[in-house]
Design a protein around this motif. Structure first.
Motif, PDB file in Angstrom:
ATOM      1  N   GLY A 123      -8.767 -15.646  -0.367  1.00 30.14           N
ATOM      2  CA  GLY A 123      -8.937 -14.584   0.623  1.00 30.14           C
ATOM      3  C   GLY A 123      -7.791 -13.597   0.595  1.00 30.14           C
ATOM      4  O   GLY A 123      -7.996 -12.377   0.707  1.00 30.14           O
ATOM      5  N   PHE A 124      -6.563 -14.113   0.431  1.00 27.54           N
ATOM      6  CA  PHE A 124      -5.404 -13.210   0.395  1.00 27.54           C
ATOM      7  C   PHE A 124      -5.431 -12.347  -0.855  1.00 27.54           C
ATOM      8  O   PHE A 124      -5.041 -11.171  -0.821  1.00 27.54           O
ATOM      9  N   GLU A 125      -5.905 -12.911  -1.964  1.00 26.95           N
ATOM     10  CA  GLU A 125      -6.026 -12.108  -3.185  1.00 26.95           C
ATOM     11  C   GLU A 125      -7.029 -10.974  -2.976  1.00 26.95           C
ATOM     12  O   GLU A 125      -6.808  -9.844  -3.436  1.00 26.95           O
ATOM     13  N   LEU A 126      -8.128 -11.297  -2.275  1.00 24.23           N
ATOM     14  CA  LEU A 126      -9.091 -10.236  -1.950  1.00 24.23           C
ATOM     15  C   LEU A 126      -8.469  -9.201  -1.009  1.00 24.23           C
ATOM     16  O   LEU A 126      -8.740  -8.003  -1.126  1.00 24.23           O
ATOM     17  N   LYS A 127      -7.639  -9.687  -0.101  1.00 19.85           N
ATOM     18  CA  LYS A 127      -6.978  -8.776   0.835  1.00 19.85           C
ATOM     19  C   LYS A 127      -6.088  -7.789   0.088  1.00 19.85           C
ATOM     20  O   LYS A 127      -6.049  -6.592   0.426  1.00 19.85           O
ATOM     21  N   LEU A 128      -5.381  -8.278  -0.933  1.00 18.49           N
ATOM     22  CA  LEU A 128      -4.531  -7.378  -1.719  1.00 18.49           C
ATOM     23  C   LEU A 128      -5.371  -6.301  -2.384  1.00 18.49           C
ATOM     24  O   LEU A 128      -4.955  -5.133  -2.459  1.00 18.49           O
ATOM     25  N   GLN A 129      -6.561  -6.691  -2.842  1.00 14.61           N
ATOM     26  CA  GLN A 129      -7.458  -5.691  -3.434  1.00 14.61           C
ATOM     27  C   GLN A 129      -7.915  -4.679  -2.383  1.00 14.61           C
ATOM     28  O   GLN A 129      -7.990  -3.470  -2.658  1.00 14.61           O
ATOM     29  N   LEU A 130      -8.213  -5.192  -1.187  1.00 13.24           N
ATOM     30  CA  LEU A 130      -8.636  -4.292  -0.098  1.00 13.24           C
ATOM     31  C   LEU A 130      -7.532  -3.308   0.260  1.00 13.24           C
ATOM     32  O   LEU A 130      -7.796  -2.134   0.546  1.00 13.24           O
ATOM     33  N   ILE A 131      -6.300  -3.789   0.238  1.00 15.04           N
ATOM     34  CA  ILE A 131      -5.163  -2.908   0.561  1.00 15.04           C
ATOM     35  C   ILE A 131      -5.039  -1.800  -0.470  1.00 15.04           C
ATOM     36  O   ILE A 131      -4.824  -0.624  -0.128  1.00 15.04           O
ATOM     37  N   GLN A 132      -5.189  -2.165  -1.769  1.00 14.14           N
ATOM     38  CA  GLN A 132      -5.102  -1.156  -2.818  1.00 14.14           C
ATOM     39  C   GLN A 132      -6.241  -0.143  -2.681  1.00 14.14           C
ATOM     40  O   GLN A 132      -6.042   1.068  -2.821  1.00 14.14           O
ATOM     41  N   GLU A 133      -7.446  -0.640  -2.392  1.00 15.76           N
ATOM     42  CA  GLU A 133      -8.592   0.262  -2.196  1.00 15.76           C
ATOM     43  C   GLU A 133      -8.376   1.161  -0.986  1.00 15.76           C
ATOM     44  O   GLU A 133      -8.747   2.339  -1.009  1.00 15.76           O
ATOM     45  N   ALA A 134      -7.782   0.599   0.074  1.00 15.28           N
ATOM     46  CA  ALA A 134      -7.515   1.395   1.278  1.00 15.28           C
ATOM     47  C   ALA A 134      -6.511   2.506   0.977  1.00 15.28           C
ATOM     48  O   ALA A 134      -6.665   3.639   1.447  1.00 15.28           O
ATOM     49  N   LYS A 135      -5.485   2.172   0.178  1.00 18.79           N
ATOM     50  CA  LYS A 135      -4.484   3.197  -0.179  1.00 18.79           C
ATOM     51  C   LYS A 135      -5.140   4.329  -0.958  1.00 18.79           C
ATOM     52  O   LYS A 135      -4.895   5.508  -0.690  1.00 18.79           O
ATOM     53  N   ARG A 136      -5.972   3.939  -1.937  1.00 17.90           N
ATOM     54  CA  ARG A 136      -6.672   4.978  -2.711  1.00 17.90           C
ATOM     55  C   ARG A 136      -7.615   5.775  -1.813  1.00 17.90           C
ATOM     56  O   ARG A 136      -7.738   6.998  -1.938  1.00 17.90           O
ATOM     57  N   GLU A 153      -5.871  -2.690   5.738  1.00 17.54           N
ATOM     58  CA  GLU A 153      -6.732  -3.656   5.061  1.00 17.54           C
ATOM     59  C   GLU A 153      -8.113  -3.789   5.705  1.00 17.54           C
ATOM     60  O   GLU A 153      -9.067  -4.250   5.076  1.00 17.54           O
ATOM     61  N   PHE A 154      -8.238  -3.362   6.971  1.00 18.23           N
ATOM     62  CA  PHE A 154      -9.534  -3.465   7.656  1.00 18.23           C
ATOM     63  C   PHE A 154     -10.394  -2.210   7.501  1.00 18.23           C
ATOM     64  O   PHE A 154     -11.491  -2.138   8.050  1.00 18.23           O
ATOM     65  N   SER A 155      -9.901  -1.227   6.762  1.00 14.90           N
ATOM     66  CA  SER A 155     -10.632   0.046   6.671  1.00 14.90           C
ATOM     67  C   SER A 155     -11.974  -0.107   5.962  1.00 14.90           C
ATOM     68  O   SER A 155     -12.885   0.697   6.170  1.00 14.90           O
TER      69      SER A 155
END
Length: 531
Positions: A140-153, A410-412
């Motif tokens: 789940g945390f690995e997915l969260k890191l992906q979500l954070i990167q997607e949110a930044k982009r 991360e929740f975006s």
């Protein structure tokens, strides 16, 4: 459950407990208070007793701390070591009650109960469960890191788009002002041409009314001139009682003479001034003659209708209500006939207005001006609509960029998404940062269970709870609201809903955005060894 806590549990249940000598039922954390060569002081400080009175099956301390291994004190507690599993506490009343409460069987040391030590098996199962949970938390945390990167982009893209839209807004504002000027320029000659057309039409209608009024005046003069001598006299005017100026039902010669301008009779030319005073009240003789037979026609059928009604029923069985209805009908007929009076001159003039028809179509020059102005209005409306859309777009982009989607946004990814859970009766729908709703499974209207309010978790984990407020009001109760509890997981899904209190709903929601970074097993092992 945090990743650190999971790993600590894994480490704790995997390490065999080292037996430290201490009185039965005392946890290792309180060993220092129980020294055999010293008197024992109750943990609440209420008294001090000889150590040999500890666990003597008699309660000396009010807090029960002198009997940790017996059931003597009703408020005491017994510590289960549970080597190989998790230690725990049970009420002292359960000691030697014949039921095995501690997995290591230490609570039934003197009851004769047959107990098996199940701690290692329980520890093994718990380790397997915790390992699975730790693995889920890690993924789940690995997915969260992906979500954070997607949110930044996503934020960078939105900021770039916002800049472009703001630039296009300036162009649209300039365009709106330009087409506004064109519209106003086109509307001025249109307005003037339409006013000229209307004035011409009003002038035609006025001329037509004057001609009709003159014709009507000539017709009335002939009606009043009974002896056809070319004059209307006082006597002839008296035949029309509706011209009585004070309407007192007594039209005198003096009043008639005043109506004629103070003379005994007038010719057609002088009658013009008389006509302006009497035309509002004058009733045409031809109209009065037409109205007379209407009353007679309505009166004639009443008598036979009454006879037919009486023949249908014996004399003593005629329904009373029918008699009343007949009387009311007769009254209504009389009222209707009473009010059927000939039309007045004012009504005739209104009819004349209707006869004038509709305004004629615009001439080609005026129509061309109208078409040009309408085209300019359409272009202005389109430019304004485009500007409003851009304003809405800017507003939405600014809201998304500034919205609190978590420490790293991360929740975006939940924004503009909805998730459903179907139960036996309802379909629950969660649209994060928007609203929560409930709809009957087999048809019915949707109920609002709350709109987005705020993050409502504890201070150290505020993003673990969402609050939705001000939903549809309950009958004689508060507005509905929903608390959404978020837990770590690889999927994004609503797992359960409940209503713990009236009109207050609880929803469980799994999302990788909640997962915390798991600590290193090596780092935790080193920390545990030091302890």
């Amino acid at each position: 459950m945090s990743c650190q806590y999971l790993l600590l549990l894994l480490l704790s249940v995997g390490v065999s407990a080292v037996e430290v000598q201490r009185p039965r039922g005392v946890p290792l954390s309180k060993r220092q208070f129980y020294e055999e060569d010293k008197p024992f002081t109750c943990l609440d400080g209420s008294r001090t007793i000889p150590f040999d009175r500890v666990n003597d099956d008699y309660c000396d301390c009010q807090d029960g701390s002198d009997e940790p291994g017996t059931a003597a004190c009703p408020n005491g507690s017994f510590h289960c070591t549970n080597a190989g599993f998790r230690p725990g506490f049970i009420p002292s009343s359960r000691i030697n009650d014949g039921i095995c409460d501690c997995c290591d069987t230490t609570d039934e040391y003197n009851s004769g109960a047959t107990c098996q030590n199940t701690c290692r098996e329980l520890g093994r199962k718990e380790r397997e469960s915790l390992l699975k949970m730790a693995e889920v938390a890690k993924e789940g945390f690995e997915l969260k890191l992906q979500l954070i990167q997607e949110a930044k982009r996503g934020i960078e893209d939105k900021k770039a788009k916002l800049s472009d839209v703001q630039g296009s807004k300036k162009d649209l504002e300039s365009k709106v002002e330009a087409v506004r000027t064109v519209k106003e320029t086109a509307e001025q000659p249109e307005k003037e041409a339409k006013e000229r057309h209307l004035q011409s039409w009003e002038a035609q209608k006025a001329a037509s009314r004057i001609e009709k009024d003159k014709a009507r005046m000539h017709e009335v003069f002939l009606e009043l001139d009974d002896d056809a001598d070319g004059f209307v006299s006082v006597a002839e005017l008296l035949s029309h009682s509706e011209l009585d100026p004070d309407s007192d039902s007594l039209f005198t010669e003096a009043e008639a003479q005043v109506q004629l301008g103070g003379v005994d009779k007038v010719d057609p030319i002088a009658f013009e001034s008389v006509w302006s005073n009497i035309k509002e009240k004058y009733l045409s003789e031809s109209s009065a003659d037409i109205s007379a037979p209407i009353e007679t026609t309505q009166e004639e059928p009443r008598e036979p209708v009454s006879d037919n009604d009486s023949e249908q029923y014996p004399e003593d069985e005629i329904p009373e209500e029918d008699d009343e209805d007949d009387e009311e009908d007769e009254d209504d007929d009389q009222d209707e006939s009473d009010y059927k009076i000939p039309p007045t001159t004012q009504a005739q003039e209104k009819k004349d207005d209707d006869d004038e028809g509709t305004m004629p179509p615009y001439d080609q020059e005026t129509q061309n001006l109208i078409d040009a102005a309408q085209k300019a209005r359409d272009e202005f409306d389109e430019a304004e609509r485009a500007l409003r859309e851009v304003d809405d777009q800017i507003k939405n982009l600014e809201k998304e960029i500034s919205f609190d989607f978590g420490p790293s946004a991360e929740f975006s990814y939940l924004y503009s998404q909805c998730y459903e859970l179907t139960t036996s009766e309802y379909i629950y729908r969660l649209c994060p940062f928007n609203r929560v709703s409930q709809k009957p499974k087999y048809g019915g209207s949707e109920t609002n269970l709350g709109t987005w309010g705020k993050w409502a978790g504890p201070e150290d984990n505020i993003y673990s709870v969402m609050k939705y407020e001000h939903g549809t009001g309950c009958w004689q109760g508060p507005n509905r609201s929903t608390t959404v509890k978020l837990t770590c997981g690889k999927e994004t899904v609503v797992t359960s809903t409940s209503e713990p209190s009236r009109c207050e709903y609880l929803m469980e929601f799994i999302s990788p955005a909640v997962c915390q970074e798991p600590p290193s097993l090596d780092r935790e092992s080193e920390s545990h060894d030091e302890l």
